[in-house]
Design a protein around this motif. Structure first.
Motif, PDB file in Angstrom:
ATOM      1  N   LYS A  44       0.858  -1.184   0.000  1.00 50.66           N
ATOM      2  CA  LYS A  44       0.000   0.000   0.000  1.00 50.66           C
ATOM      3  C   LYS A  44       0.895   1.234   0.000  1.00 50.66           C
ATOM      4  O   LYS A  44       2.002   1.192   0.553  1.00 50.66           O
ATOM      5  N   GLY A  45       0.397   2.326  -0.539  1.00 51.78           N
ATOM      6  CA  GLY A  45       1.165   3.569  -0.526  1.00 51.78           C
ATOM      7  C   GLY A  45       1.591   3.958   0.882  1.00 51.78           C
ATOM      8  O   GLY A  45       2.719   4.388   1.112  1.00 51.78           O
TER       9      GLY A  45
ATOM     10  N   ALA B 175       4.075  15.667  -5.079  1.00 55.65           N
ATOM     11  CA  ALA B 175       2.798  14.968  -5.268  1.00 55.65           C
ATOM     12  C   ALA B 175       3.020  13.608  -5.934  1.00 55.65           C
ATOM     13  O   ALA B 175       3.109  13.524  -7.157  1.00 55.65           O
ATOM     14  N   PRO B 176       3.101  12.532  -5.156  1.00 52.55           N
ATOM     15  CA  PRO B 176       3.299  11.200  -5.742  1.00 52.55           C
ATOM     16  C   PRO B 176       2.042  10.702  -6.468  1.00 52.55           C
ATOM     17  O   PRO B 176       0.924  10.972  -6.018  1.00 52.55           O
ATOM     18  N   ALA B 177       2.254   9.980  -7.586  1.00 52.10           N
ATOM     19  CA  ALA B 177       1.118   9.436  -8.337  1.00 52.10           C
ATOM     20  C   ALA B 177       1.113   7.911  -8.324  1.00 52.10           C
ATOM     21  O   ALA B 177       0.314   7.287  -9.008  1.00 52.10           O
ATOM     22  N   SER B 178       2.027   7.313  -7.571  1.00 58.12           N
ATOM     23  CA  SER B 178       2.068   5.846  -7.508  1.00 58.12           C
ATOM     24  C   SER B 178       2.645   5.437  -6.162  1.00 58.12           C
ATOM     25  O   SER B 178       3.230   6.260  -5.447  1.00 58.12           O
ATOM     26  N   VAL B 179       2.505   4.157  -5.855  1.00 56.65           N
ATOM     27  CA  VAL B 179       3.097   3.631  -4.614  1.00 56.65           C
ATOM     28  C   VAL B 179       4.615   3.747  -4.696  1.00 56.65           C
ATOM     29  O   VAL B 179       5.278   4.086  -3.716  1.00 56.65           O
TER      30      VAL B 179
ATOM     31  N   GLY C  17      -6.078   9.544  -0.322  1.00 53.38           N
ATOM     32  CA  GLY C  17      -6.566   8.223   0.060  1.00 53.38           C
ATOM     33  C   GLY C  17      -6.452   7.170  -1.033  1.00 53.38           C
ATOM     34  O   GLY C  17      -6.419   5.971  -0.727  1.00 53.38           O
ATOM     35  N   ILE C  18      -6.388   7.577  -2.296  1.00 52.78           N
ATOM     36  CA  ILE C  18      -6.235   6.573  -3.365  1.00 52.78           C
ATOM     37  C   ILE C  18      -4.826   5.995  -3.321  1.00 52.78           C
ATOM     38  O   ILE C  18      -4.636   4.783  -3.192  1.00 52.78           O
ATOM     39  N   ILE C  19      -3.829   6.864  -3.396  1.00 53.57           N
ATOM     40  CA  ILE C  19      -2.442   6.395  -3.431  1.00 53.57           C
ATOM     41  C   ILE C  19      -2.061   5.750  -2.082  1.00 53.57           C
ATOM     42  O   ILE C  19      -1.294   4.806  -2.036  1.00 53.57           O
ATOM     43  N   GLY C  20      -2.635   6.279  -0.995  1.00 56.62           N
ATOM     44  CA  GLY C  20      -2.325   5.725   0.322  1.00 56.62           C
ATOM     45  C   GLY C  20      -2.877   4.326   0.514  1.00 56.62           C
ATOM     46  O   GLY C  20      -2.224   3.457   1.084  1.00 56.62           O
TER      47      GLY C  20
ATOM     48  N   GLY D   8      -0.908  13.785  -8.944  1.00 60.96           N
ATOM     49  CA  GLY D   8      -1.209  12.660  -8.050  1.00 60.96           C
ATOM     50  C   GLY D   8      -2.191  11.686  -8.656  1.00 60.96           C
ATOM     51  O   GLY D   8      -2.133  11.383  -9.848  1.00 60.96           O
ATOM     52  N   SER D   9      -3.146  11.214  -7.839  1.00 61.54           N
ATOM     53  CA  SER D   9      -4.069  10.181  -8.298  1.00 61.54           C
ATOM     54  C   SER D   9      -4.911  10.663  -9.483  1.00 61.54           C
ATOM     55  O   SER D   9      -5.251   9.875 -10.363  1.00 61.54           O
ATOM     56  N   ALA D  10      -5.250  11.950  -9.525  1.00 69.69           N
ATOM     57  CA  ALA D  10      -6.057  12.469 -10.637  1.00 69.69           C
ATOM     58  C   ALA D  10      -5.329  12.274 -11.964  1.00 69.69           C
ATOM     59  O   ALA D  10      -5.957  12.031 -13.001  1.00 69.69           O
ATOM     60  N   ALA D  11      -3.993  12.360 -11.939  1.00 66.11           N
ATOM     61  CA  ALA D  11      -3.214  12.171 -13.162  1.00 66.11           C
ATOM     62  C   ALA D  11      -3.297  10.717 -13.642  1.00 66.11           C
ATOM     63  O   ALA D  11      -3.296  10.440 -14.839  1.00 66.11           O
ATOM     64  N   ARG D  12      -3.397   9.789 -12.697  1.00 63.34           N
ATOM     65  CA  ARG D  12      -3.537   8.373 -13.078  1.00 63.34           C
ATOM     66  C   ARG D  12      -4.877   8.152 -13.783  1.00 63.34           C
ATOM     67  O   ARG D  12      -4.966   7.462 -14.798  1.00 63.34           O
TER      68      ARG D  12
END
Lengths: 361, 180
Positions: free
Chosen positions: A11-12, A145-149, A176-179, A265-269
């Motif tokens: 998990k992230g 801003a991380p976009a992955s684990v 909460g998505i990446i985490g 971050g997660s929005a970019a994924r």
């Protein structure tokens, strides 16, 4: 402990904890809150105090956590805290004190929906708070801003490095998505904690015991406004250096694209998936993903905007980064925004619809 | 290859851990994987679901609204996810939790009576492994050998004596899954 360079599923939040132990972190101080409690839980399971000597403390509150970080940073230690949105709101006083006293430290914010206690589901609605300082006074903090684990793990050491290079707080702004998601990743190589001698050598400003040098003062208070203005000028000069040298971003599919999405971050994924769907339908959309939200990739967006017909800013909030995008673009390039709020997350198909209705009119 | 899977049911049925074992098995085969739980104040008896993506290429969005395959373990999840399966996709359900069976004609539907089988085998906790066995029979995404390897990797050593029971459950699932 996980073996070196082994590919694992984490998990992230777990990745943050493992990476902290491996990057020579001296101490973690935190208070549990969803969706990031696995950071403290993983540290408790790994017991780094028995291996690297890293201290892990469950503080009595977020206020205590950030002030423990202030203390640890003041003596030149690589210390951190983590929380989620309402908890990070509580920490703002400590963060501005650190900025004023030029004390390094790392804060991880695994964002959830707000305002107030909000929800426990993912959000990116702390963008303003993170990139505008958040507390009182003229200051900024470095925001990654991380976009992955994988990036959750990789940005841990980077955040410490930048925080100490510039003597200021650095934040990892996740959500909460990446985490909560698990992904395949490789943990960074192991790096020992700094010895007391190394701290004294590398942090001559730190409160390491006065023997053989002038007193080091670490405070954000002065009753002399003229001195305080000089101090502010010094801080602003430092921030300008960071704007010039530490901008990080990534582009995707921009070659030959007429339209651009900006997302972090997660929005970019999620946006990347929308771009893949668009490509199947013959629509060519590019993306720029800011990795540092402060300093913001203003120049890169400006250059791309010169050859784009329009730009859409996708965020999981009411429209915050879109302000920075509007300040960056060349004159005449239209900018629109799409986002969800309160813990709701847009789906790739929903974004495709927005691309068709808002971006390509 | 790329497979986008939703596994959904009640909290306590092993939905998230089934997804985790599937994801870990895919990782053992060198594939890219993401595991994204719909997290909330989840508890036993509430609904739980997880999206697992397995691919040869790097994965973009961990959040999806349509799926190649759905593994459905209760009625609320069937109502929510049956319409989200792409035409030509696969739906697997356990009859025990379903009062109104699926009706779509443009997808392949399979039934697995895993709850009954788990009770018969006196291995109630093996329920999710029976379902996983069924899934792997109709969608051979990973080999049983890699699932067992993943169990060895993810289970604490004190639980390794349970691996043969899990293998038995996986094979049972492969045996009892039936097309509708």
């Amino acid at each position: 402990m996980v073996k070196e360079s082994e590919t694992i599923l984490l998990k992230g939040n777990e990745a943050i904890a493992h990476a902290a132990i491996r990057c020579g972190c001296d101490g973690y101080f935190g208070y549990p809150i969803t969706p990031q409690s696995e950071i403290l839980e993983t540290l408790a399971l790994e017991k780094p105090w028995e291996t690297t000597g890293m201290v892990v403390v469950q503080a009595e509150s977020e206020l205590a956590s950030i002030n423990m970080v202030y203390g640890g940073g003041a003596v030149g230690k690589r210390v951190m805290t983590s929380s989620s949105s309402p908890g990070v709101a509580l920490m703002q006083e400590g963060i501005t004190y650190m900025a004023g006293a030029e004390i390094p430290g790392v804060i991880v914010n695994v964002q959830r929906g707000g305002p107030g206690l909000g929800t426990i589901q993912p959000s990116q609605s702390d963008y303003y708070q993170a990139t505008r300082g958040g507390g009182n006074g003229d200051y900024n903090i470095i925001v990654l801003a991380p976009a992955s684990v994988q990036e959750m793990a990789d940005f841990m050491d980077l955040a410490f490095t930048l925080a100490f290079r510039y003597r200021m707080p650095a934040m990892i702004l996740s959500d909460g998505i990446i985490g909560q998601m698990m992904e395949k990743m490789v943990l960074p190589p192991f790096k020992p904690r700094r010895t007391d001698e190394e701290v004294k050598r590398e942090c001559p400003w730190a409160a390491t015991g006065r023997s053989g040098r002038e007193k080091n003062f670490l405070t954000s208070l002065s009753l002399d406004p003229a001195w305080m203005e000089e101090h502010n000028k010094h801080l602003q000069a430092k921030y300008e250096t960071i704007r010039q040298t530490e901008v990080r971003f990534e582009t995707y599919n921009t070659e030959g694209a007429d339209y651009l999405i900006v997302a972090f971050g997660s929005a970019a994924r999620i946006a990347q998936k929308s771009i893949e769907i668009c490509r199947e339908e013959g629509l060519h959309i590019g993306m720029l993903r800011p990795i540092t939200l402060w300093p913001f990739p203003t120049q890169a967006i400006r250059q791309l905007s010169e050859r784009m017909k329009a730009i859409m800013c996708l965020e999981i909030n009411a429209g915050q980064m879109v302000d920075d995008v509007r300040l960056s673009v060349a004159e005449g390039c239209p900018v629109c925004h799409y986002g969800r709020m309160g813990g709701m997350v847009p789906t790739p198909e929903e974004i495709v619809q927005q691309i068709k209705s808002q971006l390509i009119k | 290859m790329k497979e986008e899977i939703i596994i959904a049911g009640f909290g306590g049925q092993g939905v998230l851990s089934m997804g985790k074992i599937l994801a870990y098995s895919a990782l053992m085969e060198g594939r890219e994987v993401t595991w994204m739980p719909a997290y909330g104040p989840e508890q036993r008896g509430g609904t739980a679901n997880v999206t697992v993506i397995i691919s040869d290429q790097s994965i973009s969005s961990p959040i999806l609204s349509t799926f190649d395959t759905a593994v459905i373990l209760n009625q609320p999840s069937l109502e929510r996810f049956e319409p989200a399966i792409r035409p030509g996709g696969t739906l697997i359900y356990d009859e025990y939790g379903i009062c109104k069976p699926p009706t779509r004609k443009d997808i392949s539907i399979y039934r697995i009576n895993a709850m009954d089988a788990a009770a018969e085998m006196q291995n109630v906790k093996g329920f999710n492994m029976i379902v996983l066995g069924g899934l792997l029979k109709v969608r051979p995404l990973v080999t049983i050998e890699n699932v067992l390897q993943a169990l060895r990797k993810t289970l604490p050593e004190r639980h390794h004596h349970l691996i043969p029971m899990n293998e038995e459950a996986l094979r049972k699932g492969m045996e009892i899954i039936k097309p509708i």
